[in-house]
Design an enzyme around this catalytic site. Structure first.
Site, short mmCIF file in Angstrom:
data_model
loop_
_atom_site.label_atom_id
_atom_site.label_comp_id
_atom_site.label_asym_id
_atom_site.label_seq_id
_atom_site.Cartn_x
_atom_site.Cartn_y
_atom_site.Cartn_z
N TYR A 72 0.82 -1.22 0.00
CA TYR A 72 0.00 0.00 0.00
C TYR A 72 0.86 1.27 0.00
O TYR A 72 0.83 2.05 -0.97
CB TYR A 72 -0.93 -0.07 1.21
CG TYR A 72 -1.76 1.14 1.50
CD1 TYR A 72 -2.40 1.85 0.49
CD2 TYR A 72 -1.94 1.56 2.83
CE1 TYR A 72 -3.18 2.95 0.78
CE2 TYR A 72 -2.73 2.66 3.13
CZ TYR A 72 -3.34 3.36 2.10
OH TYR A 72 -4.11 4.44 2.40
N PHE A 108 9.71 -1.01 3.17
CA PHE A 108 8.33 -1.10 3.68
C PHE A 108 7.93 -2.53 4.06
O PHE A 108 6.85 -2.72 4.62
CB PHE A 108 7.34 -0.66 2.59
CG PHE A 108 7.47 0.77 2.16
CD1 PHE A 108 6.86 1.77 2.90
CD2 PHE A 108 8.19 1.11 1.04
CE1 PHE A 108 6.97 3.09 2.51
CE2 PHE A 108 8.30 2.44 0.63
CZ PHE A 108 7.69 3.42 1.37
N ALA A 109 8.77 -3.51 3.68
CA ALA A 109 8.31 -4.91 3.77
C ALA A 109 8.20 -5.36 5.22
O ALA A 109 9.20 -5.59 5.88
CB ALA A 109 9.28 -5.82 3.01
N ALA A 110 6.99 -5.46 5.71
CA ALA A 110 6.79 -5.89 7.10
C ALA A 110 5.36 -6.35 7.28
O ALA A 110 4.46 -5.91 6.57
CB ALA A 110 7.07 -4.73 8.05
N TYR A 116 4.38 -6.41 17.40
CA TYR A 116 4.60 -5.58 16.21
C TYR A 116 5.46 -4.35 16.56
O TYR A 116 6.48 -4.08 15.92
CB TYR A 116 3.25 -5.14 15.62
CG TYR A 116 3.38 -4.05 14.59
CD1 TYR A 116 4.09 -4.27 13.41
CD2 TYR A 116 2.79 -2.80 14.79
CE1 TYR A 116 4.22 -3.26 12.47
CE2 TYR A 116 2.92 -1.79 13.84
CZ TYR A 116 3.64 -2.02 12.69
OH TYR A 116 3.77 -1.03 11.76
#
Ligand code: UDP
Length: 330
Positions: A14, A75-77, A143
Site C-alpha cells: 500500500y 516497507f516490507a513488514a 509488532y
C-alpha cells in the site's frame, strides 16, 4: 531532487506503491523488490520488478548491485497488531530477521542509505497526545517491539558502519492516489476506513465500533489519519536529507485526531450512504488516542501534509474503492 536509483523493498504494498510512483514522477529509478505475500504486481505495473523475499540475502545483494542502487526504502513488514500477538514468530522472523538480512545485503553491496517504516506503535500507550519524538518508546505488542528493535539496529549500524537512516514513525495511513488507480487492498481487510467504505459499497452489513467507553470526548478511539501520498512525499524528502551524521527519527501525521465515530460520519458525508454502525467490544491493545506532533517533520523535512481534512482523504479512498470494489485483480 537528486535522481537516485532506489530499491523499494515491499514496494508492491500500500504505502510502498504510492511512494514508488512518486519516486518515478521525480525522475528517480525505482526498482521494486517484493515477495507478493501481501503486495500486488498490478500496483507497480509500469516499474522494474524483482520478486524476492527479505530472507534471500544473496538475491538482495545481486539486485542492489545489478541496478547500482544508491538508496533503499524499506516497507516490507507484517503490520497487524492483533496478529502479532497471536503469531509473534511471524513478526520477529520477517520484521527483524528479514530486515537484518536486508541490512547485511546493503553492507555487502556498499549501499549505505535507508529509509525505514517505523510506527507510532513504538510509543505504546503514551501518557498524553499529541506525541513528539522525545516520548518514551515502550511498545505494548510484538509488532511495536519488532519496529523498535530495528530502530535500535539502525542506530548501532549507523554508528559502526556509517549507515545513513531515517526511521519514519507513521500514524494511520489512509486514502489513495487521487487518480483512483492504486489504493489500499488488504486481504482480509482490518483497517477502519476501507471497512467502512465496504459497508457503503454494500459488501458488509455494518461496521463494528471497537469500544465506546474510552476516555475520549465521544468514547471511541482517536487516531491521526495521514494521506498515503503525504507519507510518500515525506519519504522522498527524508531520503535526500539523511547523512551518517544526520539520521532522522520523525513522527509522520497530520497533528489532528479523528475518533472512530467521526470517521464513520465523514464516510457517510463523502459517500452519501447511510452506513449502519454498531458498538462492539474493545479490541485488545488499542490505545485510546494516538495523534502526532509533526512539528519536527515539518521543520527538518521541509514537508507539510497536503491533506489536512480527513474528508478529502476519504474522498480519494472512496474513488479507489468504487472503481476497484474487489481491489486489485487476483
Ligand atoms: N476500528 C473499529 N472497527 C473496525 C476496525 C477498526 O472501531 O472494524 C478502530 C480501531 O479500534 C482503532 C481505529 O479504528 O481505534 C483504527 O484502527 P485501524 O485498524 O484502522 O488502525 P490501527 O490504529 O490499528 O493502526
Amino acid at each position: 531532487m537528486d535522481k537516485m536509483r532506489v530499491l523499494v523493498v515491499g514496494g508492491a504494498g500500500y504505502i510502498g506503491s504510492h511512494t514508488a510512483r512518486k519516486l518515478a514522477e521525480a525522475g528517480c529509478e525505482a526498482v521494486i523488490y517484493d515477495n507478493l505475500s501481501a503486495g500486488h504486481r498490478d500496483a507497480v505495473a509500469k516499474l522494474n520488478f524483482v520478486e524476492g523475499d527479505l530472507l534471500e540475502t544473496e538475491k538482495l545483494i545481486d539486485t542492489l548491485k545489478a541496478h547500482r542502487i544508491e538508496a533503499v526504502i524499506h516497507f516490507a513488514a507484517f503490520a497487524l497488531v492483533g496478529e502479532s500477538v497471536t503469531d509473534p514468530a511471524k513478526y520477529y522472523q520477517n520484521n527483524i530477521t528479514g530486515t537484518l538480512s536486508l541490512l547485511d545485503a546493503m553492507r555487502a553491496a556498499d549501499v549505505s542509505r535507508i529509509v525505514f517504516s517505523s510506527t507510532c506503535a513504538t510509543y505504546g500507550i503514551p501518557a498524553s497526545s499529541p506525541i513528539d519524538e522525545t516520548f518514551p518508546q515502550s511498545p505494548v505488542n510484538p509488532y511495536g517491539f519488532t519496529k523498535l528493535a530495528i530502530e535500535h539496529a539502525l542506530q548501532d549500524y549507523s554508528h559502526a558502519y556509517g549507515m545513513s537512516y531515517a526511521a519514519l514513525r507513521y500514524f494511520n495511513a489512509a486514502g489513495a492516489s487521487p487518480a483512483g488507480d492504486i489504493g489500499e487492498d488488504h486481504k482480509p481487510e482490518s483497517h477502519l476506513i476501507p471497512l467502512v467504505l465496504q459497508v457503503a459499497l454494500g459488501q458488509r452489513k455494518s461496521i463494528s465500533i471497537f469500544g465506546d467507553d474510552y476516555p475520549t470526548d465521544d468514547g471511541t478511539c482517536i487516531r491521526d489519519y495521514i494521506h498515503v501520498d503525504d507519507l510518500a512525499d515525506a519519504h522522498l524528502a527524508a531520503m535526500e536529507k539523511i547523512t551518517p551524521d544526520n539520521c532522522l527519527k520523525l513522527n509522520l501525521g497530520t497533528g489532528r485526531g479523528a475518533s472512530v465515530l467521526e470517521i464513520i460520519e465523514a464516510c457517510r458525508q463523502v459517500t452519501g450512504h447511510e452506513i449502519p454502525a454498531e458498538i462492539g467490544p474493545r479490541r485488545e491493545g488499542d490505545p485510546p488516542a494516538l495523534v502526532a506532533n509533526p512539528a519536527q517533520a515539518h521543520k527538518i523535512l521541509d514537508w507539510q501534509p497536503k491533506y489536512m481534512d480527513v474528508r478529502e482523504t476519504i474522498e480519494t479512498a472512496w474513488r479507489w474503492h468504487q472503481s476497484h470494489p474487489q481491489g486489485f485483480a487476483q
